[in-house]
Design an enzyme around this catalytic site. Structure first.
Site, mmCIF file in Angstrom:
data_model
loop_
_atom_site.group_PDB
_atom_site.id
_atom_site.type_symbol
_atom_site.label_atom_id
_atom_site.label_comp_id
_atom_site.label_asym_id
_atom_site.label_seq_id
_atom_site.Cartn_x
_atom_site.Cartn_y
_atom_site.Cartn_z
ATOM 1 N N PRO A 1 0.922 -1.266 0.002
ATOM 2 C CA PRO A 1 0.132 0.087 -0.041
ATOM 3 C C PRO A 1 1.019 1.353 0.071
ATOM 4 O O PRO A 1 0.798 2.095 0.895
ATOM 5 C CB PRO A 1 -0.719 -0.181 1.228
ATOM 6 C CG PRO A 1 0.145 -0.948 2.147
ATOM 7 C CD PRO A 1 0.999 -1.905 1.430
ATOM 8 N N CYS A 2 1.682 1.591 -1.024
ATOM 9 C CA CYS A 2 2.481 2.598 -1.068
ATOM 10 C C CYS A 2 1.817 3.977 -1.129
ATOM 11 O O CYS A 2 2.312 4.869 -0.884
ATOM 12 C CB CYS A 2 3.338 2.415 -2.379
ATOM 13 S SG CYS A 2 2.498 1.878 -3.741
#
Length: 112
Positions: free
Chosen positions: A60-61
DNA sequence: ACATTGACCTACA
DNA sequence: TTGTAGGCCAATG
């Protein structure tokens, strides 16, 4: 632990991925926080590089922003509005400057 | 193999 | 106070 030629070097990236994967839902963190947690606070730039491959690793950048709460890496998501939309979809609110309200949603690795 | 860039941050003048 | 410089790790030209 004896040789730091090839093992520990990748460890930095490894830690970055680990921390990013630990970011709670509806929360955001900063590059500096991750870098600091990795042991090198000045390596915030390297964290960005790690995220460059992170998007391919499925992390989940989009929950990682700069210390101002600005979505600096939105351009790398393929769709600049995607990052903001994802965060909003998680309940994260933005201010008038399109920046995440760090005061409310900033999360620290050691906080979990 | 060398130089430059890249989703940044902190420190000093 | 604002501005400039340095640093960190890795990838690319």
């Amino acid at each position: 632990m004896k040789k730091k030629n090839n093992s520990e070097r990748s460890d930095f990236f490894d830690k970055v991925y680990e921390v990013v994967a630990r970011i709670p839902y509806g929360r955001v963190t900063t590059y500096g926080a991750i870098a600091e947690f990795c042991g090198v606070k000045s390596a915030a730039r390297t964290v960005g590089w790690a995220l460059n491959g992170a998007k391919e690793t499925g992390l989940p950048c989009h929950r990682v922003v700069n210390r101002f709460g600005a979505l600096t890496g939105k351009q790398h998501f393929g769709a600049p509005e995607l990052m903001r939309d994802l965060l909003k979809s998680e309940g994260v609110e933005f201010d008038s400057d399109n920046n995440v309200i760090m005061k409310e949603y900033l999360w620290h690795p050691d906080e979990d």
